[in-house]
Design a protein around this motif. Structure first.
Motif, short mmCIF file in Angstrom:
data_model
loop_
_atom_site.label_atom_id
_atom_site.label_comp_id
_atom_site.label_asym_id
_atom_site.label_seq_id
_atom_site.Cartn_x
_atom_site.Cartn_y
_atom_site.Cartn_z
N ASP A 91 -108.49 19.47 10.49
CA ASP A 91 -109.57 19.18 11.67
C ASP A 91 -109.28 17.79 12.37
O ASP A 91 -108.69 16.96 11.57
N ASP A 92 -109.45 17.73 13.30
CA ASP A 92 -109.12 16.67 14.31
C ASP A 92 -110.11 15.54 14.42
O ASP A 92 -111.35 15.97 14.38
N LEU A 93 -109.85 14.39 14.10
CA LEU A 93 -110.65 13.18 14.22
C LEU A 93 -110.50 12.48 15.11
O LEU A 93 -109.27 11.95 15.56
N TYR A 94 -111.19 11.98 15.85
CA TYR A 94 -111.17 11.25 17.11
C TYR A 94 -111.62 9.60 17.11
O TYR A 94 -112.79 9.51 16.95
N ILE A 95 -110.71 8.84 17.31
CA ILE A 95 -111.07 7.38 17.66
C ILE A 95 -110.90 7.05 19.20
O ILE A 95 -110.09 7.25 19.70
N LEU A 96 -111.75 6.06 19.61
CA LEU A 96 -111.91 5.60 20.81
C LEU A 96 -111.05 4.08 20.74
O LEU A 96 -111.61 3.23 20.16
N GLY A 97 -109.94 4.20 21.69
CA GLY A 97 -109.23 2.76 21.69
C GLY A 97 -109.39 2.09 22.99
O GLY A 97 -109.19 2.74 24.21
N LEU A 98 -109.87 0.94 22.86
CA LEU A 98 -109.97 0.00 24.30
C LEU A 98 -108.94 -0.99 24.12
O LEU A 98 -108.86 -1.97 23.27
N LEU A 113 -107.21 10.92 4.41
CA LEU A 113 -107.81 11.91 5.10
C LEU A 113 -107.05 13.12 4.89
O LEU A 113 -106.76 13.86 5.96
N PRO A 114 -107.36 13.76 3.65
CA PRO A 114 -106.89 15.21 3.56
C PRO A 114 -107.62 16.05 4.27
O PRO A 114 -108.83 16.13 4.15
N GLY A 115 -106.89 17.14 4.87
CA GLY A 115 -107.32 17.90 5.47
C GLY A 115 -107.98 17.59 6.88
O GLY A 115 -108.44 18.26 7.86
N TYR A 116 -107.73 16.33 7.48
CA TYR A 116 -107.90 15.86 8.78
C TYR A 116 -106.69 15.45 9.55
O TYR A 116 -105.68 15.04 8.78
N ARG A 117 -106.68 15.31 10.68
CA ARG A 117 -105.70 14.73 11.67
C ARG A 117 -106.44 13.67 12.40
O ARG A 117 -107.31 13.96 13.27
N LEU A 118 -105.97 12.28 12.43
CA LEU A 118 -106.39 11.23 13.27
C LEU A 118 -105.88 11.33 14.51
O LEU A 118 -104.28 11.34 14.79
N ASN A 119 -106.57 11.24 15.55
CA ASN A 119 -106.09 11.13 16.91
C ASN A 119 -106.91 9.88 17.78
O ASN A 119 -107.90 9.34 17.53
N LEU A 120 -105.99 9.29 18.78
CA LEU A 120 -106.32 8.33 19.43
C LEU A 120 -106.47 8.56 20.89
O LEU A 120 -105.73 9.12 21.66
#
Length: 715
Positions: A18-25, A57-64
């Motif tokens: 599952d994709d997780l998204y964080i916002l980068g400034l 974060l097993p089962g997740y993929r971190l995205n920026l």
């Protein structure tokens, strides 16, 4: 078939994440700081490393998903709103880089239940958890450098410090905190300057106030401008120490800047020797971080990604790497909390209205504690990272780490100076915090004063001898015919004038009464002496130039009243002067004596008497005496043919007037030329007074004494 099976299994495994998204400034451009590319590169490396590790974060993929804030608060708010109102849902915010942008965004991001973590924002205001409850940062606020600055001041014996800062809250808060710490440490703030755009005036003010130890707070673009002005003003070199923030990029003064009209060589000369207190961005022990990557390996990876270019933000890039890992660990702990609570939620179920999820993540972020690229990473009660500080200095054009500040030490000074990179001062000693100023009040030399008082005393004795002679032999023809009563007035006037030589202060405690008395005695003495001479000559003129045959008698008492009347006129002027504009004592400064080699100066002053509208009163008195002398000269000329020597002093009066006028003009001229030289002026004034008075009384009385003596010898 085996290859197809492996590929199929891998694809299923990847697609199952599952994709997780964080916002980068990130600030990719902007005047103040544009280190966004360096930060983004580091963050992307960290995300790759996080996604590689199955235990994170097993089962997740971190995205920026990142955007350019341009280091501008308005732009930062805009891109944050645009992204929050656009899919996909972001779990956290990383950034911003510039403190004003972080302040603007962090005041709003918590309303979406979003934790926001900055990699480099240093404003002390961001520690306020009432304003920024969900804000974290992997670097400490800039106020933590102030105790280190105080220790530096103590170490080098600097007690007088000046400050100059840019009018941003980031720098204002730090400066205010420094001022408070300095007051607690009994240190003096010489000058505190604030500027908005052009710091030219503020740099001049520092120069004019002899600022030596200067703490600066400003962005790198303003730093170039300030040091250009400092170069022009001469506010640099071995006698001046600048103490700046430490988060500028290396060789920041060499960055081309169209707003600065100084060459790189001039700026290099101006920044030589400046001290910066900086956070430690790379663990000096090269300990492997939580990802297994050592600081040296991280630098290699980073340099490969950037083709070894010295891009903006490279120096601070480890902070972005550690920030991503802190976020990942906080999310990882949240997964476990959600599982323990049997909420049936996972990270992908987060919505901006889910305050429960937001607070769980907030609490987990507070517990984060791991080994990062810069060293141990953990947060204090204000969500600020706790770390050591390093002290660097430009020495020979090279930035060297000269010490480490460890706030956990129990010693008074918490700085560990590094012996391998010692501080190199010009002359072997740290510069002084100010020019040593010696204050000296110049007073009249006592030996000169005593010498002239002795001479004046002799003159007074001589006048008293003449007075006794005049009284004892008042019935002698040579004395009687020259009006002994008027002679007495002449001698009394001379004695009063002699006394004025004694009326001068030889100590620092100057008295206006002495000045007032000196003017009174000088004026009254002159009025009596020359008034009596004038009266005697006027009687001769009246008697011998009378056109009628009637005998005219002018008695001594009439002449005495004439002299007293003249004296009264002078007294009226003096009394009016004393009542309306009394004489006061003022302190006048003499030119400074500066010793550039030993860096000290002597500031001398002296006390003098003055009065408002003094020139009008002295002009009036000079006018009265001038008229008296002119009339005396006229009468002496008119009676020059009178042959009775004992009666007629016209020739002697003429010589006396000539003597007084010449000496007065000479004395006034030379006195003005001497300026503030107290000893010479007193000597000259006293010499003129003594010479004019002594010559006058001798001209009048020596012939009479001689005639009387000769007469007695032969009779």
């Amino acid at each position: 078939m085996l290859l197809v099976f492996v590929l199929t299994t891998c694809l299923r495994a990847i697609s199952a994440l599952d994709d997780l998204y964080i916002l980068g400034l990130f600030p990719f451009d902007g005047i103040a700081w544009r280190g966004g590319y360096g930060m983004l590169t580091s963050a992307e490396i960290a995300i790759e490393h996080v996604n590689k590790h199955d235990y994170i974060l097993p089962g997740y993929r971190l995205n920026l998903i990142y955007n350019n804030t341009m280091c501008d608060p308005g732009q930062g708010i805009k891109v944050m709103y645009d992204n929050l109102y656009s899919p996909p849902t972001k779990l956290l915010i990383i950034g911003a880089g510039c403190s004003p942008v972080s302040e603007a965004t962090a005041q709003a991001s918590h309303l979406w239940n979003l934790v926001q973590m900055s990699y480099v924002s240093l404003s002390p205001s961001l520690s306020d958890k009432l304003r920024f409850p969900f804000f974290f940062r992997t670097t400490a606020p800039d106020v933590v450098v102030n105790p280190a600055r105080i220790d530096i001041f103590k170490q080098f014996g600097w007690s007088q410090v000046s400050t100059i800062h840019q009018s941003f809250e980031l720098f204002s808060t730090v400066t205010e905190n420094l001022n408070e710490l300095m007051k607690e440490a009994n240190l003096t703030i010489v000058r505190s300057e604030i500027f908005t755009q052009d710091p030219e005036v503020q740099v001049k003010n520092l120069m004019e106030n002899d600022a030596r130890i200067i703490v600066g707070g400003f962005y790198a673009d303003k730093a170039r401008k300030i040091f250009c002005e400092a170069y022009k003003e001469g506010l640099y070199g071995s006698k001046v120490v600048w103490i700046l923030v430490g988060w500028y990029d290396d060789d920041w003064w060499k960055t081309p800047d169209p707003n600065v009209d100084c060459t790189v060589e001039e700026l290099s000369a101006a920044v030589e020797g400046y001290i910066a207190i900086d956070h430690i961005y790379l663990n000096p022990k090269n300990t492997p971080s939580i990802s297994g990557v050592t600081p040296e390996e991280f630098q290699t990876i980073f340099n490969n990604r950037t083709n070894n270019e010295n891009i903006f933000g490279k120096k601070l890039s480890p902070l972005a790497y550690d920030t991503i890992w802190a976020i990942a660990l906080g999310l990882n702990e949240t997964i476990e909390d959600l599982a323990r609570n049997d909420t049936q939620k996972n990270l992908t179920d987060f919505t901006y209205t889910d305050s429960e999820f937001g607070h769980i993540l907030l609490e987990n972020m507070k517990k984060v504690n791991f080994q990062g690229i810069k060293g141990p990473i953990y947060f204090d009660e204000n969500h600020d990272a706790v770390s050591l500080l390093r002290i660097v200095r430009i020495q020979g054009g090279v930035k060297e780490t000269i010490g480490i500040y460890n706030p956990t030490l129990t010693t008074d000074v918490k700085i560990e100076w590094l012996p391998e990179t010692p501080v190199v001062w010009a002359g072997g000693l740290p510069p002084k915090d100010s020019t040593i100023v010696y204050y000296e009040t110049v007073v009249l030399s006592f030996s000169i004063y005593v010498a002239f008082c002795c001479i004046s005393g002799i003159g007074m004795v001589l006048a008293i001898v003449f007075l006794m002679f005049n009284i004892m032999y008042r019935n002698a023809r040579v004395v009687k015919m020259s009006s002994p009563r008027l002679n007495n007035l002449i001698l009394i006037g001379c004695i009063l004038i002699y006394i004025t030589v004694f009326l001068y202060n030889t100590t620092e405690n100057h008295s206006s009464l002495i000045c007032q008395a000196k003017i009174f005695l000088m004026t009254v003495g002159f009025s009596l002496a020359f008034g009596a001479l004038f009266a005697k000559t006027w009687r001769v003129h009246v008697i011998f130039t009378n056109a009628t045959k009637q005998k005219k008698i002018v008695k001594d008492i009439q002449l005495v009243f004439m002299v007293l009347g003249l004296t009264s006129i002078n007294l009226v002027v003096l009394i009016v002067w004393a009542i309306l504009h009394p004489i006061i004592v003022v302190t006048n400064d003499l030119p400074k004596e500066v010793n550039e080699v030993d860096d000290y100066e002597i500031r001398k002053d002296y006390s003098a008497c003055t009065s408002e509208n003094e020139i009008y009163y002295t002009g009036t008195l000079f006018g009265i005496q001038g008229i008296l002398m002119l009339l005396g000269a006229f009468l002496a000329w008119e009676t020059r043919k009178v042959k009775i020597e004992a009666l007629n002093d016209s020739k002697l009066i003429g010589v006396c007037i000539y003597n007084v006028v010449v000496l007065s003009i000479l004395g006034v001229t030379v006195s003005f030329a001497l300026g503030d030289n107290i000893n010479l002026r007193y000597s000259l004034d006293s010499a003129v007074v003594l010479l004019a008075t002594t010559v006058t009384e001798c001209l009048i009385f020596v012939p009479k004494v001689s005639i009387n003596l000769i007469f007695r010898l032969f009779t």
